[in-house]
Design a protein around this motif. Structure first.
Motif, short mmCIF file in Angstrom:
data_model
loop_
_atom_site.label_atom_id
_atom_site.label_comp_id
_atom_site.label_asym_id
_atom_site.label_seq_id
_atom_site.Cartn_x
_atom_site.Cartn_y
_atom_site.Cartn_z
N CYS A 1 0.85 -1.28 0.13
CA CYS A 1 0.30 -0.03 0.12
C CYS A 1 1.09 1.27 0.03
N GLY B 1 0.86 5.43 1.47
CA GLY B 1 0.01 6.24 1.61
C GLY B 1 1.08 7.58 1.82
N ASP B 2 0.63 8.06 3.31
CA ASP B 2 1.17 10.27 3.24
C ASP B 2 0.98 10.04 5.38
N SER C 1 -0.25 -3.42 4.94
CA SER C 1 -1.27 -3.00 5.48
C SER C 1 -1.69 -4.28 6.43
N ARG D 1 -3.43 7.47 -0.28
CA ARG D 1 -3.76 6.04 0.13
C ARG D 1 -4.44 4.81 -1.16
N GLU D 2 -4.04 3.89 -0.94
CA GLU D 2 -4.35 2.95 -2.31
C GLU D 2 -2.89 1.76 -2.08
#
Length: 171
Positions: free
Chosen positions: A74, A76-77, A89, A132-133
């Motif tokens: 995943c 994200g930030d 994740s 977010r992915e």
């Protein structure tokens, strides 16, 4: 010397991480991390003395640890600083145990380190937009080496150089 202990991806995983960095850079902007600086930090030590360096090396040499598989699936930030990262994740229990062991070893060796909770990630970009992915193709590698890095400021920017590497022993 500004030190930290981390995990360096092997060449194939590093190339896959760099491709994700480039894809996310086009999507979020920001300042990309160089290929050579891609890593996962277990403990940030910061400014250190030669005496502390010796204690750190001894701790790493004697710390029990075994190889394990790590998967980044995943993106994200961290909103503060606009840090865009790759992570898991569901972080592997072995990764969390290794970070705990490194931090406990530093504490036992009387080496101060950043006490922030461990948040396993590989920094890809700074000052990027939020993301977010899930990754379409997760990136995995066999973690078999611990690395003690020094962070050095150069004309080309900050560079992370391995000072000491230790292979993890199989049981």
């Amino acid at each position: 010397m500004r030190l930290f202990i981390g995990l360096a991806p092997p060449a194939d995983a590093r190339a896959a991480i760099a491709r994700e960095r480039d894809r996310l850079h086009a999507q979020t902007g920001g300042r990309p991390s160089s290929d050579a600086n891609l890593h996962l930090t277990l403990a940030f030590i910061g400014a250190s003395t030669p005496q502390a360096l010796q204690r750190i090396r001894k701790m790493l040499e004697t710390m029990p640890a075994v190889p394990f598989a790590l998967t980044l699936d995943c993106a994200g930030d961290f909103r503060r600083g606009g840090i865009v990262w790759l992570g898991s994740s569901t972080p592997a229990a072995a990764l969390l145990a290794l970070a705990d062991a490194v931090r406990a070893g530093l504490a036992a060796a009387d080496v101060p380190f950043d006490p922030q909770p461990f948040a396993p990630h590989v920094t890809l970009l700074r000052k990027g937009q939020p993301v977010r992915e899930q990754l379409a193709a997760p990136i995995s590698w066999l973690v078999d080496t611990l690395v003690l890095y020094v962070s050095e400021s150069t004309e080309a920017g900050v560079q992370y150089r391995p000072l000491y590497q230790r292979l993890l022993a199989a049981r």
